[in-house]
Every structure is written in structure tokens, then in C-alpha cells.
Design a protein around this motif. Structure first.
Motif, short mmCIF file in Angstrom:
data_model
loop_
_atom_site.label_atom_id
_atom_site.label_comp_id
_atom_site.label_asym_id
_atom_site.label_seq_id
_atom_site.Cartn_x
_atom_site.Cartn_y
_atom_site.Cartn_z
N LEU A 613 0.82 -1.21 0.00
CA LEU A 613 0.00 0.00 0.00
C LEU A 613 0.86 1.27 0.00
O LEU A 613 0.44 2.30 -0.53
N SER A 614 2.05 1.17 0.62
CA SER A 614 2.92 2.35 0.65
C SER A 614 3.34 2.76 -0.76
O SER A 614 3.51 3.95 -1.05
N GLU A 615 3.49 1.79 -1.64
CA GLU A 615 3.87 2.09 -3.02
C GLU A 615 2.69 2.64 -3.83
O GLU A 615 2.86 3.49 -4.71
N GLN A 617 0.08 4.48 -2.68
CA GLN A 617 -0.20 5.86 -2.26
C GLN A 617 -1.61 6.31 -2.66
O GLN A 617 -1.82 7.40 -3.20
N ARG A 619 -4.15 7.06 -0.66
CA ARG A 619 -4.65 8.16 0.16
C ARG A 619 -4.12 9.50 -0.36
O ARG A 619 -4.85 10.48 -0.42
N ASN A 625 -9.19 6.07 2.22
CA ASN A 625 -8.48 5.30 3.23
C ASN A 625 -8.92 3.84 3.17
O ASN A 625 -10.14 3.56 3.15
N GLY A 640 -1.51 -2.05 7.21
CA GLY A 640 -0.37 -1.14 7.26
C GLY A 640 0.25 -0.90 5.90
O GLY A 640 -0.21 -1.41 4.87
N ARG A 641 1.32 -0.16 5.89
CA ARG A 641 1.97 0.24 4.63
C ARG A 641 2.54 -0.95 3.87
O ARG A 641 2.66 -0.93 2.65
N SER A 642 2.89 -2.01 4.61
CA SER A 642 3.52 -3.16 3.96
C SER A 642 2.51 -4.18 3.44
O SER A 642 2.90 -5.12 2.75
#
Length: 761
Positions: A613-615, A617, A619, A625, A640-642
Motif C-alpha cells: 500500500l505504501s507504493e 499511495q 490516500r 483510506n 499497514g503500509r507493507s
């Protein structure tokens, strides 16, 4: 040659005509109901270029069966608990819309010179919108996930039950020809009483029966049992003066609360579809083109009333319920059509012989027009809102926004509100039970005892003893049961301020119970001595055996609630159920933020699959969200981001309608790499071989490093090496001289690879 009954010939004609028109209507993406109606017109008496139905009476009987199964199916999908879960916004919107359009329909009929009964039935016909048409339009326009759609679906649920009640009232008025307010109020009270009686008795008995016989109920037996129960309730409803449709609906709603609901709905669907098609075809048979031409003006009036009256009343209802102006306009534009219930209401009026024949062509004409206008109204609801926003005074807009924000703010309930609500539920529930027992005692127990016991005093004593023994647990609950929540306990512990009002409530309950006991005794026995003895004896038994009454009542309550909640209990451990319940709770809390939760299913070939999810982006780019990822029966809460997303994951996002509209195309966009292969024919996939030699330059390279997968869009299935065959080799396998590689891939790409080899040679 044997004689073939007219019924079989007519049924063959109807079904073939219905099948042909529905195939055409499926092709042009129009509601099947209109297809059936057109089929009915083609085989009806007013169209002379095709064979015509020979025996209308048989078709009318089949059509009546069709109405019964349509209402039974509606009950299976409905359930009373579903109505209880409908939000206040949808309920207020529905009642405002129904009240306005019913009254407007009545006065429109009177304005056109129609009779009182024609005008009343016109109002009833306009009271409901079409669930089928709305859902189809929402799916085609891709707006099912928008916030206003939730309000629309809630309004449709309320409409279903209100229209059922309207049908009962209309049939009662038609039969009695009584229009006085007192008669209508009595009918409503009588209806509510029998609804409670049937529902309570059904929940006590039916789930237990189905549970005990579960091992014996295969598909055939369950189908026969469910249809038998439906028809038995139809007979019972008509015996006590209500319509057959009400009985079918009630039985469907009772079965809807059982664990067998889905199976029954699945098994009875073909029966409903068969007889339902016959009903709608029979509606088409009543269409007279000359009547439509003759009553063209009423068709126009009813159509305009439906379009503008429903749009206006539903929008106003949504505004009154606290919805923002934009959402209210969208709800109003979605509801402006006549539903299938209009034909059922009209059929009821014709079967009772109280309405004119022209109502049918008027209803069909208006329904056809509003069916075609619905998608366009939904599509242009947002432009209409922007138009209203420009022309309305700014202070009006601000007041509407302030009103919406004020009504949607969630206010915590005080302890007194919670306690009073508990007292209200205890009193109402047990009063209903006691009134049911009282009615049974007067109408069944006393007549039975009158035929078996001659002595009046003895008969009165026996009647009092039997009825009060059955009623004691409910009398105890009415007079002594305490609310089982922390709010009541906290109020009771605060002696200084709360003990007085609570004691007043308790005293009032005891007084109410005492009055009810006295009235009950007076109605069952004319002997004053028996009455004066019965009242204190009952009160004494309630006082002395309080604990036993409490335990017995608790067992009854657990039995009833267990049966009522059996369906939810069975699915309580499933992740889908818990997620749905949590989503419903969050929807309410998110209302003041103009946001809601939308659950989206991950496409098979989405380009973001496997990426953290961090990649992605999301949001940062789209303002949404991700609050959960549901993967089968596993739930990743607040990922989470991972965390990453896999195919078929159910992803819950919190966003506004505008953010969802911007994000959905990105979420549902397929992987472009997969799109390039989406048009490949199965015949282009081949099983071919390559030899590792000086031209292929594969010697010493592993399968993973060889790029064969990318070059052939295929996979290595096997390798022949001398006398050894390696099936499904590991990706780290190293190619050697003379290896024969077997590949499943695209014919053209493998051919191109061979051509490159030949060119190098």
C-alpha cells in the motif's frame, strides 16, 4: 386422438410468447416485466394477428397463484427485522413520499372525474416504486456504491410493507364501502393485531419444526412444505377477512427468519418465476389499444404526477430526514417510476369488482414511460442539483446545510432515554402477548366451554383458571420484569434523584396489570364472586411465585429470541456477517462527514496486485483510506503500509461519493499486460518443442533467466534429456546441450522465436 384441455394450449401459448419477448427485452436491456406485458397483449383478445388465449378463467386462476407466489417471494426477501434495521432517514423519506403521492393520486383521480374507488386505487397504485428497475439502472450507471443508493434501498424496503398494508385497507374499504375514519382505524388495529399474532406464533413454532425435521427435509420435501405453508396461511388470512396476498407475504416473512430461508428462496424461485410470468402476461392481455387512445389524457396526467410528484415528495422527505440537498435530489430522481405493485393493486381492484377497466391501460402506459425515463433521471440528478444550487438563494442553501448537519450529529443517549426505551419495550411486547391470549380466550376458549360445561359459575371459573395460567408469565413480565441494562442499574443506585421516578413507573405498571386482570376476569365470567376471588388470587400467585415466573418467562424469551435470531446466530461466526454489521454501524457514524464505507472486490488482473500500500499511495492521490482487507474468512483490520492486495480480496474504503467516483476506475482497471492477451483464441495456444543448440543460445541458462516465458507468453512444461523426462521442472533448472524443451504458449510467439533461430542459422 385424445382431447387436449384448453388450459394446456393456453399455457403453452403464454409461455412461448413470454419466452420470445423476454429474450428480445434481455437483448435490448429492458425490464422483463414489460416484455411479459407485451407478450400478454400479443396473445390477448385485442390483438388479432396471433393465436388468442381460449379460456380466460383458467388464466385468471393461474395469475392469482402468480400473485400469491410473488408476495411469498417478497416476504422471503423482506423479513420484519430488515424493516427494523432500515435507518430513520429512509423511513421518514418513505412515509413522506407515500403519504404525498397517495393523496395526490386520489385527488388527481377526482379532478379527472373518476369515482371514489378508482381514485383511491390510483393512489395505492402510485405508492410504490420499482425495485427491479432501480437496481438495473443503478448497475448500468455504476452508482450502487454511492451514498444516496443506501437511502433508496431503505425506502424501497419501507414501501414494500406499506403497500401491503395499503392493499389490505383498500380491499376492506372496497368490501365494506366504509370510508369513515373510525372504520379505517379499526381495520388498522385489527390488521396489526393479526400481524403480531401470526408473526409471534410463527416464530415460536415454525423454526422449531424446521430444526427438528432438518434431517428429513431434502429439496423436494422442503419445497412441498414451504408451498404448503404459504397456501395454508393464504387460506387462514382469507378466513379472518384479509387478502390472500397478505397471507402469502406473512408466511414468507416468517420463513425469512429461519435458517432455511435461503434454501426455500432458492427452491421456490422457479415456481415464482413461472406463475409470476403468467400473472404479468395476464396483465398484458387486459391492454386495449383503443382504451389507451381513449384515455391518453389520463395516462399523461398519471405519468406527470409520477415523475414530478414522486421527485418532489421524495426529495422533500429526504431533506426532512436530514439528508444534504444533493443527496436528497439524487434520491428523489431515482424513485420517480411506477412499480410492479401497481399491477397487483389494480388486479385486486378488478377481482373485487370495484374499479373500472380503464385503470389497467392507464397503469401500463404510465409504467412503460417511467421505466424508460428512470435511467435518464438518475443520470441527470447531479446536474439538477447544480442547477438548484445556482438558482436558490444562498441563505436557503446555508439553512439546509445547517439543518442537515444538525440532524445527522450523533447524540449519545442518556441513561434515562435508554431505561425508558427498555420499559416501553417490556410493556408493549407483553401487552401484545396478553391481548392475543385474551382474544383467543374470548373467541375459542369460551365457545368451547359453553358446549361442554352447563353450569355458568363452573364455566366461568374454569375459563378464568385456564386463561390466567397461560397468561401468568406475561402478566408477571408486564408488572415486575426489570430492564436488563447498566443504565437502569445506575439510575436505581442513584437514590437521591432517580428512585422516586422509577418507583412511580413500577407502581404504574402494577396498576396497569391489575386493571387488565380485572377486565379479563369480567369478560370471562359474569359471576361477581368469581371475579372478586380471581383478581386477588392472581395477584397473590404473581407475588409468591415471582422467581418461578421469572425463570419460566426467561425460558420462553430465550426460545423466542433463539428462533428469531437463528439465522443470524448461524452466520455470526462468518466474517462476511461481522463485516456487514460493522459497516452498517460505521455508515451511521460517518453520515455527518458526508462519507461512507464502500466494499470493492479486487479484479483478477488488477495492476496493483501484490504491491504494498505504501507504493500505491492511494490516500495521497485519491483521498481514500483502506480500513480493511477481507480475504476469504480472514480480515486484515486497518492494513499497514507493507500490506498488499490479492485477487478477489474485498477491500473496504472510507470516502465521499466524489472520491469513490474518482477511485473506482483506477481500482477496477485491468492490467494492460493482461489486456494484450485478452483476445487470444484458445486455438492459438499450442504445445510445441524447442531444442537447445548453438542457435537458441540457451545452454547454461536457467529457465528463469532464459526469458522463454516473456518471449512465448508461455511456460515450460517439460524437458527431455537423453532418456530422462523432467515434468514441470523447477525455474532454477539449467538447460544442457540437446535438451528438448516442451512449451505451452502462443503459436505466433513460438513461431517468431523459431524464425529468429533460423535467421541466426
Amino acid at each position: 386422438m385424445g382431447h387436449l384441455p384448453d388450459l394446456i394450449r393456453d399455457l403453452a401459448l403464454i409461455l412461448m410468447a413470454g419466452a420470445t419477448t423476454t429474450l428480445i427485452f434481455k437483448k435490448i436491456k429492458q425490464p422483463l416485466v414489460l416484455g411479459y406485458i407485451i407478450a400478454g397483449f400479443l396473445v390477448g383478445p385485442h390483438f388479432h394477428f396471433l393465436p388468442t388465449v381460449a379460456d380466460n378463467e383458467n388464466i385468471e386462476v393461474l395469475a392469482e397463484i402468480g400473485v400469491i407466489f410473488l408476495l411469498f417471494s417478497l416476504g422471503l426477501e423482506f423479513s420484519f427485522k430488515k424493516l427494523m434495521r432500515v435507518g430513520g432517514a429512509a423511513s421518514i423519506t418513505a412515509f413522506v413520499e407515500i403519504a404525498f403521492i397517495t393523496i395526490a393520486g386520489y385527488y388527481a383521480g377526482r379532478w379527472m372525474g373518476w369515482s371514489t374507488m378508482d381514485s383511491l386505487f390510483l393512489g395505492g397504485m402510485l405508492a410504490s416504486s420499482s425495485t427491479t428497475i432501480i437496481i438495473r439502472a443503478f448497475e448500468e450507471l455504476g452508482v450502487k456504491t454511492k451514498q444516496y443508493a443506501r437511502i433508496v434501498f431503505g425506502v424501497l424496503v419501507v414501501e414494500d410493507i406499506v403497500v401491503i398494508l395499503l392493499m389490505v385497507l383498500l380491499s376492506t374499504i372496497a368490501v365494506t364501502q366504509q370510508f369513515e375514519g373510525s372504520e379505517i382505524v379499526f381495520t388498522i388495529v385489527k390488521l396489526l393485531f393479526f400481524l403480531a399474532l401470526w408473526f409471534i406464533a410463527g416464530i415460536f413454532l415454525l423454526p422449531t419444526l424446521l430444526k427438528k425435521a432438518k434431517a428429513l427435509l431434502d429439496e423436494e420435501t422442503l419445497l412441498i412444505l414451504s408451498i404448503g405453508l404459504c397456501l395454508a396461511m393464504v387460506v387462514l388470512a382469507t378466513k379472518v377477512g384479509f387478502s390472500a396476498e397478505l397471507g402469502a407475504f406473512i408466511m414468507g416473512s416468517i420463513i425469512a427468519e429461519t435458517t432455511s430461508a435461503e434454501r426455500v428462496e432458492h427452491l421456490t424461485k422457479p415456481v415464482k418465476d413461472l406463475f409470476g410470468s403468467v400473472f404479468f402476461v395476464s396483465v398484458g392481455m387486459m391492454i386495449d389499444p383503443q382504451a389507451i387512445m381513449q384515455y391518453g389524457w389520463p395516462v399523461v396526467v398519471v405519468t406527470l404526477l409520477t415523475l414530478f410528484g414522486k421527485l418532489f415528495s421524495t426529495t422533500v422527505g429526504a431533506l426532512l430526514s436530514g439528508q444534504p440537498l444533493k443527496q436528497s435530489v439524487q434520491v428523489g430522481m431515482s424513485m420517480a417510476q411506477i412499480g410492479e405493485f401497481a399491477f397487483i393493486v389494480a388486479t385486486l381492484g378488478l377481482s373485487l369488482g370495484v374499479i373500472s377497466d380503464f385503470l389497467f391501460p392507464v397503469a401500463v402506459g404510465a409504467s412503460a414511460i417511467t421505466t424508460f425515463t428512470t435511467p435518464y433521471l438518475i443520470k441527470f440528478s447531479e446536474p439538477l442539483y447544480f442547477f438548484l444550487e445556482r438558482i436558490l438563494p444562498e441563505r436557503w442553501i446555508k439553512r439546509l446545510q445547517a439543518y442537515s448537519a444538525g440532524t445527522q450529529n450523533i447524540q449519545a443517549e442518556t441513561d434515562w432515554k435508554i431505561a425508558l426505551k427498555s420499559y416501553r419495550n417490556i410493556i408493549l411486547i407483553n401487552i401484545v402477548f396478553l391481548l392475543i391470549l385474551f382474544w383467543l380466550s374470548i373467541n375459542f376458549l369460551l365457545p368451547y366451554l359453553s358446549g361442554t360445561i352447563e353450569n355458568e359459575t363452573t364455566r366461568g371459573v374454569v375459563a378464568l383458571a385456564i386463561s390466567f395460567v397461560v397468561a401468568l408469565p406475561f402478566l408477571w413480565a408486564l408488572m415486575a420484569k426489570k430492564p436488563e441494562n447498566n443504565s437502569y442499574k445506575e439510575l436505581w443506585l442513584d437514590r437521591k434523584y432517580n428512585r422516586g421516578p422509577l418507583l412511580l413507573i413500577e407502581a404504574s405498571r402494577v396498576l396497569l396489570g391489575g386493571v387488565l386482570i380485572f377486565v379479563w376476569a369480567f369478560q370471562l365470567s359474569s359471576n361477581q364472586v368469581a371475579i372478586m376471588v380471581a383478581v386477588p388470587v392472581v395477584m397473590a400467585i404473581l407475588f409468591v411465585f415471582t422467581q418461578r415466573m421469572k425463570n419460566f418467562y426467561r425460558r420462553l424469551e430465550e426460545r423466542f429470541l433463539g428462533n428469531l435470531n437463528a439465522r443470524e446466530i448461524e452466520s455470526a461466526n462468518s466474517m462476511s456477517s461481522r463485516v456487514s454489521q460493522k459497516n452498517a454501524d460505521f455508515q451511521t457514524r460517518l453520515a455527518p462527514w458526508d462519507a461512507h464505507i464502500v466494499q470493492l472486490q479486487t479484479p483478477t488482473h488488477a495492476p496493483f496486485i501484490g504491491k504494498p500500500l505504501s507504493e500505491l499511495q492511494w490516500r495521497e492521490h485519491y483521498g481514500i483510506n483502506v480500513v480493511y482487507i477481507k480475504r476469504g474468512e480472514d480480515l486484515i483490520n486497518v492494513p499497514g503500509r507493507s500490506h498488499f492486495i490479492l485477487p478477489f480480496d474485498q477491500v473496504g474504503i472510507v470516502a465521499t461519493d466524489a472520491q469513490v467516483a474518482g477511485f473506482k476506475p483506477v481500482f477496477q482497471e485491468p492490467d494492460p499486460k493482461q489486456n494484450r492477451n485478452s483476445n487470444i483464441d484458445i486455438n492459438d495456444i499450442v504445445f510445441e518443442q524447442l531444442v537447445v543448440d548453438e542457435y537458441t543460445k540457451l545452454r547454461g541458462r536457467s529457465i528463469r533467466d532464459s526469458s522463454l516465458r516473456e518471449q512465448t507468453n508461455g511456460i515450460v512444461i517439460g524437458i527431455e534429456r537423453d532418456d530422462l523426462r523432467i515434468l514441470n521442472p523447477d525455474s532454477t533448472t539449467i538447460f544442457e546441450w540437446g535438451d528438448v524443451i516442451w512449451i505451452v504458449g502462443e503459436r505466433d510467439k513460438i513461431r517468431a522465436l523459431r524464425n529468429q533461430k533460423a535467421a541466426r542459422g
